[in-house]
Structures are given as structure tokens and as C-alpha cells.
Design a protein around this motif. Structure first.
Motif, PDB file in Angstrom:
ATOM      1  N   LEU A 167       0.750  -1.120   0.278  1.00  0.00           N
ATOM      2  CA  LEU A 167       0.106  -0.447  -0.059  1.00  0.00           C
ATOM      3  C   LEU A 167       1.036   1.398  -0.009  1.00  0.00           C
ATOM      4  N   LYS A 168       0.799   2.130  -0.595  1.00  0.00           N
ATOM      5  CA  LYS A 168       1.639   3.088  -0.758  1.00  0.00           C
ATOM      6  C   LYS A 168       1.600   3.789   0.148  1.00  0.00           C
ATOM      7  N   THR A 169       3.347   4.132  -0.017  1.00  0.00           N
ATOM      8  CA  THR A 169       3.266   5.828   1.338  1.00  0.00           C
ATOM      9  C   THR A 169       2.808   6.708   1.724  1.00  0.00           C
ATOM     10  N   HIS A 170       3.380   6.947   0.181  1.00  0.00           N
ATOM     11  CA  HIS A 170       3.473   8.292  -0.008  1.00  0.00           C
ATOM     12  C   HIS A 170       3.081   8.573  -2.053  1.00  0.00           C
ATOM     13  N   THR A 171       2.196  10.088  -1.876  1.00  0.00           N
ATOM     14  CA  THR A 171       1.871   9.841  -3.335  1.00  0.00           C
ATOM     15  C   THR A 171       2.786   9.864  -4.218  1.00  0.00           C
ATOM     16  N   SER A 172       3.862  10.355  -3.848  1.00  0.00           N
ATOM     17  CA  SER A 172       5.307  10.435  -5.001  1.00  0.00           C
ATOM     18  C   SER A 172       5.273   8.631  -5.376  1.00  0.00           C
ATOM     19  N   ALA A 173       4.467   7.632  -4.876  1.00  0.00           N
ATOM     20  CA  ALA A 173       5.033   6.704  -5.347  1.00  0.00           C
ATOM     21  C   ALA A 173       3.901   7.184  -6.968  1.00  0.00           C
ATOM     22  N   ASP A 201      -1.930   8.495  17.202  1.00  0.00           N
ATOM     23  CA  ASP A 201      -2.835   9.190  18.216  1.00  0.00           C
ATOM     24  C   ASP A 201      -3.456  10.521  17.628  1.00  0.00           C
ATOM     25  N   ALA A 202      -3.318  11.105  18.626  1.00  0.00           N
ATOM     26  CA  ALA A 202      -4.443  12.533  18.371  1.00  0.00           C
ATOM     27  C   ALA A 202      -3.655  13.551  17.088  1.00  0.00           C
ATOM     28  N   CYS A 203      -2.361  13.300  16.399  1.00  0.00           N
ATOM     29  CA  CYS A 203      -1.819  13.245  14.940  1.00  0.00           C
ATOM     30  C   CYS A 203      -1.285  12.252  13.910  1.00  0.00           C
ATOM     31  N   HIS A 204      -1.659  11.027  14.565  1.00  0.00           N
ATOM     32  CA  HIS A 204      -1.135  10.124  13.826  1.00  0.00           C
ATOM     33  C   HIS A 204      -1.954   9.237  13.485  1.00  0.00           C
ATOM     34  N   GLU A 205      -2.543   8.988  11.904  1.00  0.00           N
ATOM     35  CA  GLU A 205      -3.053   7.481  11.466  1.00  0.00           C
ATOM     36  C   GLU A 205      -2.330   6.590  10.403  1.00  0.00           C
ATOM     37  N   ASN A 206      -2.650   5.185  10.565  1.00  0.00           N
ATOM     38  CA  ASN A 206      -2.030   4.477   9.899  1.00  0.00           C
ATOM     39  C   ASN A 206      -2.799   5.209   8.250  1.00  0.00           C
ATOM     40  N   THR A 207      -3.598   5.497   7.713  1.00  0.00           N
ATOM     41  CA  THR A 207      -4.731   5.824   6.827  1.00  0.00           C
ATOM     42  C   THR A 207      -4.864   7.587   7.187  1.00  0.00           C
ATOM     43  N   PHE A 208      -3.758   8.191   5.785  1.00  0.00           N
ATOM     44  CA  PHE A 208      -4.018   9.786   5.340  1.00  0.00           C
ATOM     45  C   PHE A 208      -3.857   9.514   3.899  1.00  0.00           C
ATOM     46  N   PHE A 209      -4.080  11.360   3.745  1.00  0.00           N
ATOM     47  CA  PHE A 209      -4.094  11.721   2.389  1.00  0.00           C
ATOM     48  C   PHE A 209      -3.672  12.400   2.200  1.00  0.00           C
ATOM     49  N   GLN A 210      -2.512  12.886   1.223  1.00  0.00           N
ATOM     50  CA  GLN A 210      -1.285  13.154   0.634  1.00  0.00           C
ATOM     51  C   GLN A 210      -2.047  14.278  -0.677  1.00  0.00           C
ATOM     52  N   MET A 211      -1.918  15.531  -1.555  1.00  0.00           N
ATOM     53  CA  MET A 211      -1.672  16.113  -2.931  1.00  0.00           C
ATOM     54  C   MET A 211      -0.816  16.294  -2.593  1.00  0.00           C
ATOM     55  N   GLU A 212       0.407  15.475  -3.999  1.00  0.00           N
ATOM     56  CA  GLU A 212       1.589  15.899  -4.622  1.00  0.00           C
ATOM     57  C   GLU A 212       1.717  16.300  -5.729  1.00  0.00           C
ATOM     58  N   GLY A 213       2.530  17.732  -5.913  1.00  0.00           N
ATOM     59  CA  GLY A 213       2.236  17.869  -7.084  1.00  0.00           C
ATOM     60  C   GLY A 213       3.654  17.828  -7.843  1.00  0.00           C
ATOM     61  N   ILE A 214       3.716  18.128  -8.736  1.00  0.00           N
ATOM     62  CA  ILE A 214       5.836  18.089  -9.295  1.00  0.00           C
ATOM     63  C   ILE A 214       4.973  19.206 -11.084  1.00  0.00           C
TER      64      ILE A 214
END
Ligand code: PHE
Length: 341
Positions: A167-173, A201-214
Motif C-alpha cells: 500500500l503506497k506510503t506517499h503520493t510520490s509513488a 494518536d491525535a496526530c497520527h493515523e495509519n491512513t491519511f491523504f496527501q496531495m502531491e504536485g510536480i
């Protein structure tokens, strides 16, 4: 005998006229044509007659039998048609001019922020791309200058499938595939859901969203990166945000940065939400590493580019004042409904 048959016919005609429902018709059919029905009874009584009489009466009974059968069928068909007509006429009618119902669902705050950022980048000439959540090691790491056993992989442990995919760890994939798809010059953003092995915890989740741009073109510099990030963030927060860059290490950018924005709460003076520094860490970014360009089929001697990995979940938390990241996945519809736009 003949007399009996004629009166039975008359009796039947009367009864048929009175049978007003499918059930009544069926009862009539059984009464006359059933195994122990009136006509069968009549047939039985033929036994007492002599040869010729028997034959003649038998024929008459058979004729009546056929008549009864035909009439019952015809009546049933007429009834059915009438019933259909009645149903059509009494069917529920819809008034298409009525106002719509109001209790529909709402968009998730992350979707709202994602769309807003997309809209802003599209106006700046960027294309929006999608990329799968299940990727291979090459795209997630190797093509980003993170070889096997590189320590940078430590921070990005993830969920591995039995076939070696992950499962991708970052949108950089998606960077490599997008460079290969578009070639240079290009401007693309690609939002996505990312996964990491994380204690929550309150700031960390195993699933989150990123928006990558190049953005890749001739003569792209850090100045372009700063301009695009500042414009986009000022639009998102509807005010002029100040940005600053600090050095940050990511193997696929050189130089690499952490981009901070002036604290939205205190405007940069210092307060508890920025730990009195006046700055909030928001977006890792940098100039795309020449090797990464090369692996994407782009000549690094001719082209340069920048990349950024905006934390969409983080942005949604700041934008809507959500204190606990886990609230996003709570499934609490009432809580989510407040963000409807
Ligand atoms: N992909 C990096 C991460 O998730 C962020 C990043 C993206 C850094 C683009 C630099 C450039 O940690």
C-alpha cells in the motif's frame, strides 16, 4: 338427458355473469370442470343409458365442456386486462416539480479541502491525475532514489501484500509513472490515500491523504516552488500567508525542504498552537533529484522541476480546527455534516 344438459348450460351462463373476480371464476371452473365437477357427474350418469343415446349425450356433454372451458378462459383474460388498467390508472404519480428532499449526505472535510486545492492548481495550469493505492516497490521507493535497505525506508513501513506489492506510503509513488506518461514540460497534481505502519494518536493515523504536485520545465527554480506554494496556501486560507523553507531530507529531492507557514492562530507572534515559534510545519518539498528525473525518462541537463507533498489530512485539520485526526474516520455523520458546503 338433453334437457339436463341444456339447463346446466343455462345455469352456467348465469353463474358466469355473476363471477366478478379471478377467485370466483376459478371456483366456477372447478365446480363445472373439476374431477368431481358437474360435468364429470353428468358423464358418470351416462352409464345407465343405452348405446346410441350414450354416444349422442356424450357428444353433447363434451361440447358443453369445451364451451365452459373457453368461456371461463375468456372471462379470466378480460378480468386480468381490466385489473391491469385499474392498476395503471391508480398508480402513484410523481410530481417532478416538487422540491428535493433535504436530508441528503455531506462531503467529507478531506474531500472538500482536496477539491479546493485541486481547483486552485487547475487555475494555475496543473492537471489532476489519479494513481492506484496498491503499488510496487520500484515505484514507491526505487524510482525515488530510495534503494533497498536505505534508512529512509524506516519511516515508511507499510502493509505488504503476499504478492510483493504494497500500500503506497506517499503520493510520490506516482511520480515516475506521471513523468513517463506526460514527459517534460509538465504540471501535474495527484491526490491520494496513503498508508503507514503507525501507532495512532491525535496526530497520527495509519491512513491519511496527501496531495502531491510536480512541475517540470526549463529553468524551474526554488523561486517557482515558493511562488506556487504561497499562492495556493493564501487561497486556501483566504489570507496572505507567509512561508519559509528549512532544510529537510528526502532522497528524491535535492535540495529538500520543509515548508512552514506563519501561524494562522497568532499571525507569527507566537502562541501555544505553534509552540511559540510563530511557524507551522506544513509541506515537505524540494527540487526533483536529477536521478529521479532520469528514471522518469526526462533529461536532467535540460529540465529541472520541483515537487511537494502536501498533507491533505493535516490541511483539513488546520482548516476546520479538527483536534484529533482519528475523528476523520469516526463515521460520525452528525459531526461530518457540519462541513457541508
Ligand atoms: N513523499 C514525502 C513524504 O511523504 C513528501 C515529499 C514529497 C517530500 C515531495 C518532498 C517532495 O514523506
Amino acid at each position: 338427458m338433453e334437457q339436463k344438459i341444456t339447463s346446466l348450460r343455462e345455469q352456467f351462463t348465469l353463474a358466469l355473469n355473476n363471477a366478478a373476480s379471478a377467485a370466483a371464476l376459478e371456483a366456477l371452473r372447478v365446480e363445472y370442470l373439476g374431477k368431481k365437477g358437474l360435468l364429470a357427474e353428468l358423464m358418470q350418469s351416462l352409464r345407465t343409458l343405452s348405446g346410441d343415446e350414450k354416444k349422442q349425450a356424450g357428444q353433447l356433454i363434451n361440447t358443453l365442456k369445451n364451451e365452459v372451458d373457453g368461456l371461463v378462459r375468456a372471462a379470466a383474460e378480460t378480468l386480468q386486462k381490466e385489473e391491469q388498467k385499474r392498476q395503471i390508472n391508480s398508480a402513484k404519480r410523481y410530481d417532478v416539480t416538487l422540491p428535493e428532499r433535504t436530508e441528503h449526505g455531506s462531503y467529507h472535510p478531506i474531500s472538500l479541502v482536496q477539491r479546493e486545492v485541486e481547483r486552485i492548481f487547475v487555475t494555475m495550469g496543473f492537471t489532476v491525475e489519479e494513481y492506484p493505492e496498491v503499488v510496487d516497490d520500484y515505484h514507491c521507493f526505487e524510482a525515488l532514489n530510495i534503494p533497498k535497505h536505505h534508512p529512509a525506508r524506516d519511516m515508511q513501513d507499510t502493509y505488504y501484500l503476499s504478492n510483493g506489492q504494497l500500500l503506497k506510503t506517499h503520493t510520490s509513488a506516482a511520480q515516475n509513472a506521471i513523468m513517463r506518461k506526460y514527459g517534460a514540460p509538465l504540471r501535474v497534481i495527484f491526490p491520494g490515500r496513503c498508508f503507514r505502519n503507525e501507532s495512532t494518536d491525535a496526530c497520527h493515523e495509519n491512513t491519511f491523504f496527501q496531495m502531491e504536485g510536480i512541475m517540470i520545465d526549463r529553468d524551474i527554480s526554488i523561486a517557482n516552488l515558493i511562488y506556487f506554494m504561497k499562492t495556493m496556501l493564501s487561497e486556501v486560507f483566504q489570507r496572505d500567508v507567509k512561508v519559509r523553507l528549512r532544510p529537510g531530507f528526502f532522497p528524491f529531492v535535492e535540495p529538500g525542504f520543509e515548508l512552514d507557514i506563519s501561524c494562522l492562530n497568532c499571525g507569527g507572534v507566537g502562541c501555544p498552537s505553534c509552540k511559540n515559534s510563530g511557524w507551522l510545519e506544513l509541506c515537505p518539498c524540494g527540487m526533483i533529484h536529477p536521478r529521479v528525473l532520469e528514471m522518469g525518462g526526462i533529461d536532467p541537463d535540460e529540465y529541472t522541476g520541483f515537487a511537494f507533498g502536501l498533507g491533505l489530512t493535516r490541511l483539513a485539520m488546520m482548516r476546520y480546527g479538527v483536534k484529533d485526526i482519528r475523528d476523520f474516520n469516526s463515521g460520525n455523520l452528525k459531526a461530518l455534516a457540519q462541513f457541508t458546503q
